[in-house]
Write a protein that holds these residues in place. Structure first.
Motif, PDB file in Angstrom:
ATOM      1  N   UNK A 228       0.821  -1.283  -0.141  1.00 35.43           N
ATOM      2  CA  UNK A 228       0.219  -0.163  -0.091  1.00 35.43           C
ATOM      3  C   UNK A 228       0.847   1.357  -0.059  1.00 35.43           C
ATOM      4  N   UNK A 229       2.062   1.119   0.588  1.00 32.29           N
ATOM      5  CA  UNK A 229       2.982   2.235   0.767  1.00 32.29           C
ATOM      6  C   UNK A 229       4.133   2.267  -0.470  1.00 32.29           C
ATOM      7  N   UNK A 230       3.794   1.413  -1.604  1.00 28.33           N
ATOM      8  CA  UNK A 230       4.670   1.499  -2.489  1.00 28.33           C
ATOM      9  C   UNK A 230       4.238   2.530  -3.496  1.00 28.33           C
ATOM     10  N   UNK A 231       5.046   3.645  -3.607  1.00 24.08           N
ATOM     11  CA  UNK A 231       4.819   4.855  -4.689  1.00 24.08           C
ATOM     12  C   UNK A 231       4.959   4.556  -6.013  1.00 24.08           C
ATOM     13  N   UNK A 232       5.934   3.623  -6.240  1.00 20.65           N
ATOM     14  CA  UNK A 232       6.455   3.519  -7.843  1.00 20.65           C
ATOM     15  C   UNK A 232       6.738   2.100  -7.906  1.00 20.65           C
ATOM     16  N   UNK A 233       6.373   1.436  -9.016  1.00 17.47           N
ATOM     17  CA  UNK A 233       6.835   0.269  -9.429  1.00 17.47           C
ATOM     18  C   UNK A 233       6.906   0.121 -10.815  1.00 17.47           C
ATOM     19  N   UNK A 234       7.800  -0.162 -11.634  1.00 18.05           N
ATOM     20  CA  UNK A 234       8.015  -0.242 -13.127  1.00 18.05           C
ATOM     21  C   UNK A 234       7.492  -1.543 -13.328  1.00 18.05           C
ATOM     22  N   UNK A 235       7.460  -1.919 -14.744  1.00 13.77           N
ATOM     23  CA  UNK A 235       6.856  -3.257 -15.458  1.00 13.77           C
ATOM     24  C   UNK A 235       7.688  -4.140 -14.854  1.00 13.77           C
ATOM     25  N   UNK A 236       9.019  -4.150 -14.852  1.00 14.69           N
ATOM     26  CA  UNK A 236       9.715  -5.341 -14.251  1.00 14.69           C
ATOM     27  C   UNK A 236       9.328  -5.704 -12.750  1.00 14.69           C
ATOM     28  N   UNK A 237       9.039  -4.743 -12.040  1.00 20.51           N
ATOM     29  CA  UNK A 237       8.338  -4.868 -10.580  1.00 20.51           C
ATOM     30  C   UNK A 237       7.288  -5.674 -10.460  1.00 20.51           C
TER      31      UNK A 237
END
Length: 284
Positions: A228-237
């Motif tokens: 819930x506190x993950x502000x950014x995640x790219x496609x790989x993530x």
């Protein structure tokens, strides 16, 4: 935000790569980190090239450091002595040492351990490079316990460019060599039901993310990834989250996350991953 401001904000569970190309830079970081550690009732541990010099510097610059050195709340050790055995760099031995130091700090009544190490001299030796990188990645399982804050010093100018990139990728968080702000920031700690991740995941810290999620894959029974506190995640993530859930389909995985991330997971095929439940917005 300066590097020192960032270091003061660190929590137990943070593992940070902090570039430093001089003793002066390392000691500035040591002063800020020591003051914070003492204020929080933590044990402060160093592995540095010049332990006697740093002891004198801390005693002169940090209020209460002289007394803390006497009672061994601050321990300053030689980096060469710690990192290099007769066989060279032994990552397994270092992992055991870190775990033992965490347990010792707890038994001594401290609220946690704040450890700083200078690994530049070891990492730049080709015969040790791979072992150091493997060690940094495997530290994820220890930091996930939320009982240690770690700062790893490397001199980017002393390493091959590709090695430096891999060092950064092995750390969840990295500060800029300019002394301003952060290049990446990720915090991942175990919870009673799984793991909680916050900050951001991108190109620079992918290695650390994969290692952290490997902890989840090994978790027996149902597991919750609180993002819930993950502000950014790219496609790989996003793909890594799905692969992690897929690898433990029989046990079941729940990802609690923002609406934005839940949509990204859906677009990448979350519905086809057996045993995966996605709860957008943290809804129960």
């Amino acid at each position: 935000m300066t590097v020192n401001d960032l270091l003061r904000s660190l929590e137990l569970g943070d593992h940070v790569c902090c570039p430093a190309d001089s003793v002066r830079q390392q000691w500035q970081t040591a002063v800020a980190g020591t003051a914070c550690g003492l204020a929080r009732g933590q044990k402060v541990l160093f592995f540095v090239p010049d332990p006697d010099g740093l002891r004198r510097h801390l005693a002169a610059e940090v209020t209460g450091a002289a007394r803390a050195l006497e009672r061994q709340q601050i321990m300053v050790n030689s980096s060469d002595g710690a990192y290099l055995s007769k066989r060279g760099f032994d990552g397994e031995q270092m992992l055991d040492l870190v775990a033992a130091e965490i347990d010792l700090a707890e038994r001594q009544g401290f609220t946690g351990l704040r450890a700083t190490g200078d690994l530049s001299a070891v990492a730049r030796q080709p015969r040790h490079t791979e072992a150091v990188l493997d060690y940094e990645v495997r530290l994820a399982s220890i930091y996930a316990g939320g009982r240690i804050t770690g700062i790893c010093h490397y001199d980017p100018g002393a390493l091959a460019e590709r090695t430096w990139q891999r060092v950064v990728a092995a750390h969840p968080s990295t500060v800029q060599a300019t002394g301003q702000g952060a290049v990446s920031r990720l915090h991942a700690v175990r919870t009673p039901v799984g793991i909680r991740v916050s900050g951001g995941v991108g190109l620079v810290n992918r290695g650390a993310v994969a290692s952290g999620l490997a902890e989840v894959a090994a978790h027996p029974g149902p597991c919750e990834i609180d993002a819930t506190a993950l502000g950014f995640a790219d496609g790989w993530a996003v793909g890594c989250l799905l692969r992690t859930a897929g690898a433990r389909a029989a046990d079941g995985t729940t990802i609690v996350c923002s609406t934005f991330l839940s949509r990204a997971l859906a677009r990448c095929g979350a519905a086809s991953v057996a045993g995966l439940t996605v709860l957008p917005g943290g809804a129960q």
